[in-house]
Design an enzyme around this catalytic site. Sequence first.
Site: not given
Lengths: 301, 301, 301, 301
Positions: D12, D57, D179, D222, D250
Site C-alpha cells: 500500500k 494491502t 556561475r 560532481q 541552470h
Amino acid sequence: MAITLGPNQYGKAESRVVRVFRDTARHEIRDLNVSTALRGDFEDAHVTGDQSAVLPTDTQKNTAFAFAKQKPLTSIEEYALTLGKHLVHQTPQATGARITVEEYHWERIPVGGTGHDHSFVRGGQGIRNTIVTVEGRGADQRTHVISGIGDLVVAKTTGSEFRGFLKDEYTTLQEADDRILATSLVARWRYAHQDVDWDAAHASIKAILLEQFATIHSLALQQTLYGMGKAVLEQHPEVAEIKFSAPNKHHFLVDLSPFGTDNPGEVFFAADRPYGLIEASVVRDDAPPPGDAWTAVPGFC
Amino acid sequence: MAITLGPNQYGKAESRVVRVFRDTARHEIRDLNVSTALRGDFEDAHVTGDQSAVLPTDTQKNTAFAFAKQKPLTSIEEYALTLGKHLVHQTPQATGARITVEEYHWERIPVGGTGHDHSFVRGGQGIRNTIVTVEGRGADQRTHVISGIGDLVVAKTTGSEFRGFLKDEYTTLQEADDRILATSLVARWRYAHQDVDWDAAHASIKAILLEQFATIHSLALQQTLYGMGKAVLEQHPEVAEIKFSAPNKHHFLVDLSPFGTDNPGEVFFAADRPYGLIEASVVRDDAPPPGDAWTAVPGFC
Amino acid sequence: MAITLGPNQYGKAESRVVRVFRDTARHEIRDLNVSTALRGDFEDAHVTGDQSAVLPTDTQKNTAFAFAKQKPLTSIEEYALTLGKHLVHQTPQATGARITVEEYHWERIPVGGTGHDHSFVRGGQGIRNTIVTVEGRGADQRTHVISGIGDLVVAKTTGSEFRGFLKDEYTTLQEADDRILATSLVARWRYAHQDVDWDAAHASIKAILLEQFATIHSLALQQTLYGMGKAVLEQHPEVAEIKFSAPNKHHFLVDLSPFGTDNPGEVFFAADRPYGLIEASVVRDDAPPPGDAWTAVPGFC
Amino acid sequence: MAITLGPNQYGKAESRVVRVFRDTARHEIRDLNVSTALRGDFEDAHVTGDQSAVLPTDTQKNTAFAFAKQKPLTSIEEYALTLGKHLVHQTPQATGARITVEEYHWERIPVGGTGHDHSFVRGGQGIRNTIVTVEGRGADQRTHVISGIGDLVVAKTTGSEFRGFLKDEYTTLQEADDRILATSLVARWRYAHQDVDWDAAHASIKAILLEQFATIHSLALQQTLYGMGKAVLEQHPEVAEIKFSAPNKHHFLVDLSPFGTDNPGEVFFAADRPYGLIEASVVRDDAPPPGDAWTAVPGFC
C-alpha cells in the site's frame, strides 16, 4: 579504511526535442522528451574537480537536437541507440550510456472528413517510451532496448473479484465478488535482440495488454498482470521479459442507504491515496542476461 | 468606519464521483470531478460562528454522490443544474450556487474488432467541463450554463506567422514568416438558454474549434482565437459568448549551424516557461446578461 | 445581431527572473516569477490580424528582465508598479496592465554559527506574491496593489469544533467537539494607498494571520478566517480589504477499535480529495473602489 | 522454454498517517506519508489467482495507522523498522519488506514570543525520509536503514566554475569562471548499523551537507557532491555510504546589452528543462554489504 567514489552517472535530462518532417505538404511530427546519461571512469571529475574527461551535459543536449535531423528518426528506439553509441564513442572514459525517450502522440485534426496536413491535436492512450542502455566500448559493446508505455489508465466495471486472502488481526477488508478494477499502468519490456520493427512491435504489445486486461476475469491485480505479461511473451518471441508497476486505484462503493437508495455497484468514490501498488514481472527462462538494462530504472525491482 | 464581511462562498471541491450504468451487460461509465459551492447570507457563520444556516460541505458531497443515482445523469450540464437548484432549495439563506463538473473520457477497449462491454481505457482530446451558476430563489431564480473544454493541446507546423508588431527599445524579437503555433486551449462558452442537446452541442463546438484552428492561416494567436470563437457563434445560435485562455507554447528553432546543418523549420526546442498567455472573448451583441455566470471563474476576464 | 470582440488581455506568463545583488561580498538574492499582461483596444489584432498596436509578449519579457537591473528592486510591489506603468506607457492602445509576481524565499546557509555570504537554501512558510493593476493612461491613471501569500499550510490539533449546522435528509456528518483544523491558506489583501513599507507590511500581516489562526477558538473555518481578516484590518489601516481562499484539509479520525485500541484524537488519516473550500472576504466600509483590481484574479469572488 | 513469474512486490503506497501526541497541553505532531511493500513467494497469487498467501494491502494500511499509536513513534526509522518486521512476520510466504516513510516538518506558530501549544505551520528546508528494507525471516533476518532528504533546494551565487571539459564537434558551451550553482538535492545514506540516534544523526548530516555545499569552491557539481559525501562519511562512522541525485538547475545570464546595460552576474533566467542530472555516490570500503537495500530505489544507480 578509505572513502571512495561509488557508482555515478551524469547527463542532460528532459530535452524537449520536436522534429517536423516537411518534405511534402503533408507534415509529420515527432515530439520527444530526451534524457541522456554517461557512466564510466569519472573519478577525477569528482575527486579533484578535473573535468577533462567530461563531455558536458550541454554537448549531450546539442547532440540530441542535432541528431533529430542528422540521423534517421524512424522510431525512438532507433534514435536512442544511435545517440547512445555516439555519446560513448565521443567520451573515451565512458563505459556506458543510458538514453531515455518519451514520445507524445499527435493526431491529425479532422477537417472535411480527413486529417489535416499540418494541424494536430494531442491525444491517444498512454505515453510510449524507451530506455536504451549501452554497455562497454568497441567490439565488446552490448546494447539493450527496453520499450514501454506509461500512464495507460484502464478500468473494468465488473469481472473483478478479490477473495480468499490471508487474514490477521489487522484485517478488516471484506471479500469482494464484484468490484471496479482500475489502474494507471506502467509497462516496460526488454527485447531479446534488435532485429525488430519497433513501431509495429509496440503497437501490437499495447493492443495485447489492453485486450488481456479486458478479457481476463480478474482474481487479483497480480493475476491480471501476470496474464497480460504471459500473453505478450507468448505472442512476441523477441520480448525477453516484461515488468509492470500498477497502482490499484481504489473505487469505493458509496453507502447510499442513509438516503434510502441501494447501490448495487453503480456509484463509486474514486480515491487518490493511499493506493495499492503492485509490481510484477514475467520472464522467459532462456532470456539473454539483462546486464545493466534495469539498473536504476525507477520503480522496478 | 466599520469592518464587515464581504463576498463569500463555501462548498465541497473535487468529489470524484464515478457512475456505472449496468442495466445491461454493456456497461456505461461516467467519471466526474464535482465541486459545489453556496453563496448567500452567511454572516452569522463568519462573525459569531453560528452555523445554523450552513448546510455542511459534507452534506453537499453526499448529495452529489446520491444524485448520481437518484437523478438522471444524462449530461454533466443537466446533472449540475439539478444539483445546484436542489442545494439552494435546501439552504434557506443561500442566494445562489456554483456547480463545477469535469468529465474524464473513457473509450471501450477494442477486443476482436469491437469495443468491450465493461473494460475501458482513458483517452481522448481535452477534458470536458461545465460551470453552472444558480442565482436567486423561487420564482426569480435564474440559472446560467457555461460549458467548456480544457487541456486541448493543439499545434500547427506551418501556416502561422507573427509580423508587423509594435516595437520599442526592449524589442529584440524577429518577425516570423513561418513558425510553429501551439497551445493548450481552455475554452468556455455560455449558453443563451437551456433548450440544448448538451452532448451534441459540445461535440459540435469542439469540432468547430479544432477545424478552425487547423484551417485559419494564423497572423497571431489572437486572430486565430477570434476566428475560432466567431465560427462557433455563427454556427451555434444558442451560444451567447465564448472565452479563451491560451498559452502560446513557444517552440524555438534550434540553431544547428555550429554543427554544419541547416534547419529550415525542422528541429525545435519546446520551452516550458515563460509562455505567452492570450485571453480573448467573442460575444454576440444580443446576448442575455451574464449575471454572476463568470464571477470568479479562474483566469477569465 | 453582430458578433464582436469582448474582454481580452495578453502577455508573458511566468518569466523566472533571478536577481543577484553582489555590490559587496555579502550577496543578496531575489527569485521571482513574473507575469505581465496588457489590456486595451486591440481589436485589429484579433479581427484583421494587424499586430501594429501589439507590443509583443517577448518584449514584455525582455523588459521584465532588464528592469530587474535598470530599476530598483526593493520589493515585488515596487517592481511591479514600475513595470506595469512602463508597459502601458509604451503601448499607446493599452488601457491597462496586470503584473503578477511571486517571490521565493531563500535563507542563508548557516556556517560556523552565521549565515553564509553567497550560499542559500530555499525555505520558509508560504509564498509571497503581488498583483498590481494599472488602469488608464496619463493623468487619469490609477494603480491598485494587492499583496498576498499562498501555500501557507497551517494546522491546529485542538481548539476547533463544528456544531449546530443545518441538517437535511442528506446530512450524515456528526457534530465535532474537537477536530483537527488544517488548511493551505491563500490570502490576498488590497492596499488603500501606496504609501506603504511593502516588506514590513507583508511581514506584519503574515504574522497577524498566523497568530490569529493559532489563538482563535474555531467554531468553523469561516469564523476563523473572518477573525483573521478583521485583525489585519484593525491593525493595518492601509489595508482596504482582505480575501481568503482556504481548502478545509480534512483529517479523519481513524477507527482503531477493531484492533482493540481507542483513539482519542491521536491518529488521523489526512485526505486529499474532496476538500471543503471556504472563500471569504473582510472589507472596510470606507475602502476606495477596487476598479479592476480583482478582475480575473483566480478563485476570488 | 518456459514463461515464469519474475521479481515482484506488492503493498500500500502513500498512507497519510498523522499522529498527534496530546499527553500534555503542549501537543506534538508527526505527519507521515507511509508506503509498505512485501516481497516473497507469491507465485500462486499471480499464476492461479489464489490469494491465500497474500496479506492484503488494506491490512498493511490498517497496521500502519494502528502502529502509529500502538508502537513508539520516536522516529520514522524506528517506526519503519517495527512495521517492516511485523509485516514479514505476519505473512509466512514473505521473504522481505520495504517500508518508505516521508515526514513533513511542522513548526509552532509564534504567539507572544513563543511557540503555540497546538497550532503549527508547515515549513523548513527539504523533506526527511527513510527507506527500511527487511530481508529474510527469523534468525537470518537482516534489516537495512537508508535515511535521506529530498527537495533540499540550494544555490550559491558565486564560488562556482566549470572549465577544462572535454570538447567535441557538438560542443558550444563556453567555459564559466563564475556561475550560479543551484540544485534540488536528493541525498540518501545507508547506515552501517542501527545503534543510532536517528533524529540527531539526520540533523547533523543535513547540516554537514548544507555547510559543505556552501563552503566548497565548486569546480563542477560532481566535485561538490563528492566533497559533501566525503565530509558526511568522515564525521559519521555509522554511515556506510551516501548517494546523491542532483539536477543542475541552470541559471542563464541574460544578455542585456541590446538594452544598453551590462550584466556582470546580476540578472539570470532560471530555466526549467532541460537540466543537468548528476548522480554520484561516496562509499566506505569497509561498508557492510547492502543486500537489497538499494534495489528499486528510484533514480539511484
